[in-house]
Every structure is written in C-alpha cells, then in structure tokens.
Design a protein around this motif. Structure first.
Motif, short mmCIF file in Angstrom:
data_model
loop_
_atom_site.label_atom_id
_atom_site.label_comp_id
_atom_site.label_asym_id
_atom_site.label_seq_id
_atom_site.Cartn_x
_atom_site.Cartn_y
_atom_site.Cartn_z
N GLU A 121 0.84 -1.19 0.00
CA GLU A 121 0.00 0.00 0.00
C GLU A 121 0.88 1.24 0.00
OE1 GLU A 121 -4.17 -0.98 2.15
OE2 GLU A 121 -2.44 -0.86 3.52
N ARG A 123 0.82 5.68 0.09
CA ARG A 123 0.13 6.96 0.27
C ARG A 123 0.85 7.99 -0.59
NH1 ARG A 123 -0.97 7.11 6.84
NH2 ARG A 123 -2.63 5.50 6.85
N ASP A 146 -5.47 -0.49 -7.11
CA ASP A 146 -6.77 -0.05 -6.58
C ASP A 146 -7.90 -0.91 -7.15
OD1 ASP A 146 -5.86 1.91 -4.87
OD2 ASP A 146 -5.89 3.48 -6.40
N PRO A 176 -4.29 7.84 -8.34
CA PRO A 176 -4.77 7.38 -7.02
C PRO A 176 -6.25 7.69 -6.81
CG PRO A 176 -2.65 8.50 -6.83
CD PRO A 176 -3.12 8.72 -8.23
N THR A 180 -5.13 6.01 0.11
CA THR A 180 -4.22 4.87 0.03
C THR A 180 -4.40 4.14 -1.29
OG1 THR A 180 -4.30 4.57 2.43
CG2 THR A 180 -3.49 2.73 1.14
N THR A 181 -3.27 3.86 -1.94
CA THR A 181 -3.29 3.11 -3.20
C THR A 181 -2.80 1.69 -2.94
OG1 THR A 181 -2.87 5.10 -4.51
CG2 THR A 181 -2.37 2.98 -5.55
#
Length: 678
Positions: A121, A123, A146, A176, A180-181
């Motif tokens: 993950e 950001r 995602d 994105p 969070t990705t």
C-alpha cells in the motif's frame, strides 16, 4: 667514440618514448574520465530509497516529486506482504476472505512457493498521475492497482500446466483513487529455481518514470554499441596479426559480454515474443563463455602461466556446462548460479595465483610490458571483486549505474584491457622504428663490407700475380744450379744462384702467409653426411682418452635415445668436441668429463652437452669466452670461437654455464629429416 654517442642517443630516445607513453596514457585516462562524467550527468537516473513507515505501508505524501526526477525503490522488507499459495484480489482483502496468513516479504529468500500474491500500500500526494515501473517479479504476473487489473505478463496459474511463463519490464500509469493506493501482484514461477523474487519498484510521476526508462535504455544501448565496436576492432586486428591469439580471445570476450547485456536489457524490447526459456539459456551460456574466453585471454597474455591440462580441463568443463544448460530443464540448471559463478571465479583466481607464483620464481613470460601488465592486473582485480559482489546482489536484484555488478566489472575490465592493448601496439610501433633504424645501419655496414670484399679480391689478384715472379726466379736459378752441378763446374756464381733461390723462397713464404690470413676469412663450404649422435660422442671420447689419462681424468658417454639421426659434417663436429674436451681436460685433474646427447622432438633438435667438474671460468671472462683472442690461461683464444662458428654453420646454438664447481657447454643441432628411426 661513435659507438658511445650511438648508445647515449639510444638511451635518450628510450627515455623520450617512455615519457611520451606516460603522457599519452595520462591524457587518455583524463579524457575517458571526462567523457564518463559528462555521460553520467546527462544520463543520470535519480532515485531515493524509501522505507515503510509501518508494515505493508509506504507513506510518500511528504516526498517532493518535483525537486528531482524521483525514482522510489521499495527496498524495505516491511513494504510488502506475501501470501503464498493463493490468488487474492482487492475484494478479497476488503471482505476479509483471506485463508492464508501474510508474511513480510524478504527479498533474500525470494517468493515463497511457486505461486501466490504480493500486496503493498502507498500513500501518494493527490491530484497527480503516477506511474509504476519494474521487472515482473516472476515468470508470469498479473498487476492490480486499486482493484483495477492492468496488462498481464504471461498468465499466472496454480500449476505448471495452467501457467504461461513470460518475463519483461513493465510501466503502468495510474491515478490514485483515495488516500491509500493498493498494489497487488499475482505471480507464478514453475520454470525457475530462484523463486520469482521481486525487483525494485520505481514509483513517480509519469514524465519522471518514462525519462528514467529511456535513460536506462540509452545506457544499455551505449554499453552494447561500445562492446560491439571493440569486438569488431580487435577481431579485425587478429585477422591481420594471426599470431597474436589474445586479440581473438579478447574480441570474443567482448562479444559474449555484449550478448549478455543485450539479453538482460534490450532483447525483451527488440524481440518481445522471444521465448523466456531461450532468453534465460542465452544468459547462462553467455556467462559460461565469458569465463572461458577470459581465461584463454589471460593465458595467452602470460604464456605458460597455466598448466595446459588445467586449461583443457576448464575448457571441457565450460563445454559441459553449455551442454547441461542447453539440455537440462530450466528448473534444474537455474539452481546453481552461485556454484557456477564460484567455479568460474575460482579458475580465474587459480590463473592469478599461478601467475604470481611464476613471477616470484622468475619463470613467468609476458606478451606485454610492465605498465600494460599493471593495467591488466588492476582490471582483473576489479572484475573479480565486482563478480563476487554480483553473486550476493543477484538475489537482492541490486544494480550499479543501471547495470549488474558483473556487467560493470566487465566494462571496467574491457576498458583497461583495451588501453593495455593499444599501449602494446604503440610499443610495437616504437620497436619497428628501432628495427628500421637497425636495418639502415645494417645496409650501411653491408655497403662497407662490399667495399672491403672488392679490396680483398684486388689483393688476391695482386698476390697471385706477385707469386708468379718468385716462382719463375726460383725455377730459373734452380735450373742453372742443376746444370752446373752436372758439369761439376761449381763457382761463385753457383753460390749467388742459391742465395737468389733462398731470397725468393723467403719472399714466397711471406706471400703465402698473407694469403692464408685472407683465406681464413672467406665463407666456409660444408659437406654434410648422415650420421648419428652416439657415433660422434664415442669417436671424440676414444680419440681423447689417452690425452685425458695424462691428467687422470675420465670420460663418460650418454645418449638418449641410443640412436639420434643427424645430417652434419662429422669432421667439423669432431673438431668442436675435441676443442671442448681439451679445454675441460686442461682445467682439472682427477675429474670426470661427461659427454651426452639428448633428443628434443618438440623443438626438432639434438642437445649436446660437455660437462666437467673443474674450477670453472672466472665471471669476468664468462660473457666473452666465445670471442676471438679471449683466453684465461694465455692461449690463443680461438678454440671456443671456432666451436661457435661451426655450430652456427650447422644451424644450431651454443652456450656456456660455469659456477664455482665445474663448467657445462651445451650446443644444439637440428635433427635429420625422418625423425628418430632406428
């Protein structure tokens, strides 16, 4: 005086050549360093390693993507979770449908199991389009960002039958969708024993990632172009100078390195449909051939450094490795990259240690001069160190200047070797200049000898003419005297006639003496017959036995093999052995004079030896004993000079060794055609 001036001039020329050579090397190295700095600045790939702030999460919200061309590599083992033996999607993680416990990924161990899921993950600052770039983490990959599936590389499956392997580098752009990705990889690896490790992942703005990818391609292309140019250049030199085998091995080494760099960098781009199996086999075969040609190159630069059987064994080993790589499944031979690399490096280390040992003993021969050998040694050391580092970096996918450690080591090695070979050719050109100067001096000497020869011919013609006169006088007065004797009419005239005969005889003797001096300098004509070494040895030993008995010396004879055929002039060779035995007998009492002959089939010659146990030759005379007039006991100093002339006329060489106890004279003669036939 002229000789002294010539020597001083030659010394000054050598110093000037050395100074110019050092200056040229310095300028070349500075220019190369400047070019490398410029290329590095223009093709610089900037990246910054960012570690996870918490397991599975990397926070890049404070990272300034605009300050430089950012390339973020996820090197921390706390950045990624791995779920071996299961394929999970974003929906599975959101719903909690996870039956396999995730563990933090450890790049040193590679992927766990033959297939599974990798999840991380990120950001990222919002409102920007980013891109992710990396080499696929296994031989089949599916990427989700995602929850959205992107282009796959091969088809990952849960078995070898359902998996379609493929390897390539990928670049994917994404926007994105929230704070969070989520990035998920499905991986499968049923074809490689490495476990499908995850390579560094580059994350940045699209323009930055694309530029870095382009610069990486430019770097690889530049390296390949340089290696190809070097390969063709030195292969062309080999075609014109075939006796310099090291040019061939060096060009082939460059070709193998270029092939390996192409396989790891450009081949997937040039041939996207290329079989993954062929790609990996070419990579392993290239490494094997690199080690072989590098060893042959080193061995040819230092003749005799390595035992010939060791070189042959290593060549057979490399050939066996190539066959093993071609025939074995990829899951088998990919288990031994470290072992194979250690074997290659071990043999190179053996060559270096052998060279060092022979150098310390003074038995190492060189094809290059000392400055060039220093460059070669530096290149070998750097290559060995970087190759050793590459073994450990392989599992971690670490790179240096965008290339593997071994590739960088080989580029440095080739660069220094190329410089050394160029210096060698420069030195050869200087030697050719010296040879041309020597040829001019020889031509001048020949012209002087021609003038002397004409003068000698004129002198001989004059002598022949002058000899007729005293002979005629002697004949006339002798006839008159005989007539008077027959008539018994001897008087004062008879005495005068005899005086005239005596005077002319003395004058004729002087003329003959002068003629003998001149005739000694004319070219000798040899009459060759078939004989053998054993016969020559026993003839000389039998003849000199009584002579040596006066000093209580013994003569021994040894011939190996018993029959060594020769085509020589036996009387001339008998004179050589007679002179050597006489010299040895004169220098000692109660000793042994050993006569021997041994066949040297490799060089096509017979080695004769006359050794004594006497007091030896003084060191100050040893270097001059073959010169006319040089004697340590008041003799004429012609014996050894005559021996050298006779041996050279037969196409051989003679040398002498003497220490505190005894003297040994060796001379060689060519074998008769037909070899050693009884």
């Amino acid at each position: 005086m002229d000789g002294g001036k010539s020597t001083v001039r030659s010394i000054n020329q050598n110093k000037n050549h050395e100074f110019k050579g050092m200056l040229s090397v310095t300028v070349y190295l500075l220019a190369a360093a400047l070019v490398c700095v410029l290329v590095t600045r223009l093709c610089a790939i900037h990246f910054e390693v960012v570690n996870a702030q918490q397991p599975g999460l990397t926070d890049l919200t404070d990272f300034d993507f605009d300050s430089s061309i950012a390339q973020v590599a996820t090197e921390s083992t706390g950045s990624i979770y791995i779920y071996a033996g299961a394929f999970y999607t974003s929906e599975d993680f959101a719903a909690g449908n996870i039956s396999v416990d995730g563990i933090l990924y450890d790049r040193t161990e590679g992927a766990q199991g033959d297939y599974g899921t990798l999840r991380m993950e990120l950001r990222l600052p919002p409102g920007e389009v980013y891109a992710i770039a990396a080499k696929n983490p296994s031989y089949a990959q599916r990427l989700f960002i995602d929850g959205k599936e992107y282009s796959a590389i091969g088809i990952p499956g849960d078995s070898a039958e359902t998996t379609v392997p493929k390897t390539a580098r990928f670049v994917e752009a994404f926007l994105p969708q929230g704070d969070t990705t989520e990035i998920i990889f499905h991986y499968s690896n049923f074809v490689h024993a490495d476990g499908g490790g995850l390579y560094p992942i580059d994350i940045g703005k699209v323009t930055s990632i694309v530029r870095n990818e382009q610069l990486s391609t430019i770097q690889t292309t530049a390296v390949i172009a340089g290696l190809t140019a070097i390969m063709l250049f030195f292969f062309g030199l080999f075609l014109f100078f075939e006796r310099y085998k090291y040019l061939l091995w060096f060009s082939l080494l460059c070709g193998c390195i270029a092939l390996r760099v192409i396989g790891s960098g450009l081949l997937p781009i040039l041939l996207p449909e290329l079989s993954w199996a062929l790609e990996i086999r070419l990579s392993y075969i290239g490494t094997c051939l690199m080690a072989l040609f590098a060893s042959l190159y080193i061995a040819s630069l230092f003749p005799g450094a390595a035992n010939k059987w060791a070189m042959r064994s290593f060549a057979v080993f490399c050939g066996g490795c190539v066959m093993f790589i071609c025939l074995a499944p990829t899951t088998v031979f990919t288990r031994y990259p470290v072992e194979l690399s250690l074997a290659y490096i071990g043999f190179v280390a053996y060559l270096l240690l052998t060279m060092l040992w022979r150098a310390l003993r003074g038995t190492l021969s060189f094809a290059l001069s000392k400055p060039e050998r220093r460059l070669l040694l530096l290149g070998l050391i750097l290559f060995a160190l970087l190759s050793a580092a590459d073994i450990f970096a392989h599992q971690r996918a670490l790179l240096l200047f965008g290339l593997s450690y071994q590739a960088v080591g080989m580029v440095v090695f080739l660069f220094l070797n190329m410089l050394a070979l160029v210096m060698s050719f420069s030195r050869t050109e200087q030697e050719l200049d010296a040879v041309r100067e020597s040829q001019r001096e020889i031509q001048e000497t020949n012209r002087m000898l021609e003038r002397l020869n004409r003068a000698r011919i004129d002198f001989l013609n004059n002598i022949s003419h002058e000899m007729k006169t005293p002979l005629a006088v002697i004949s006339s007065y002798a006839g008159l005297t005989i007539s008077q004797l027959r008539r018994n009419a001897m008087d004062e005239q008879t005495e005068e006639n005899l005086d005239r005969v005596q005077q002319e005889a003395v004058r004729l003797g002087r003329l003959v003496e002068q003629l003998m001096k001149v005739s000694l300098e004319k070219e000798r004509q040899l009459t060759l017959t078939d004989t053998d070494a054993n016969t020559l040895l026993h003839r000389a030993a039998d003849y000199c036995e009584a002579l040596c008995r006066g000093h209580n010396n013994q003569i021994t004879v040894a011939c190996h093999p018993a029959h060594i055929p020769l085509r020589v002039n036996p009387d001339e060779l008998f004179q050589v052995q007679l002179n050597l035995i006489t010299n040895a007998n004169r220098q000692m009492r109660d000793g042994v004079i050993a006569l021997s002959a041994q066949q040297d089939e490799q060089n096509g010659q017979t080695v004769f030896c006359v050794a004594d146990s006497g007091k030896g030759i003084p060191p100050e005379l040893l270097a001059q004993v073959f010169e006319r007039g040089v004697s340590g006991n008041g003799g004429t100093g012609l014996g050894l000079a005559i021996c050298r002339e006779i041996v050279r006329e037969h196409g051989g060489q003679i040398d002498i060794q003497s220490g505190g106890s005894g003297t040994t004279v060796r001379f060689t003669l060519p074998l008769a055609k037909g070899g050693n036939q009884p």
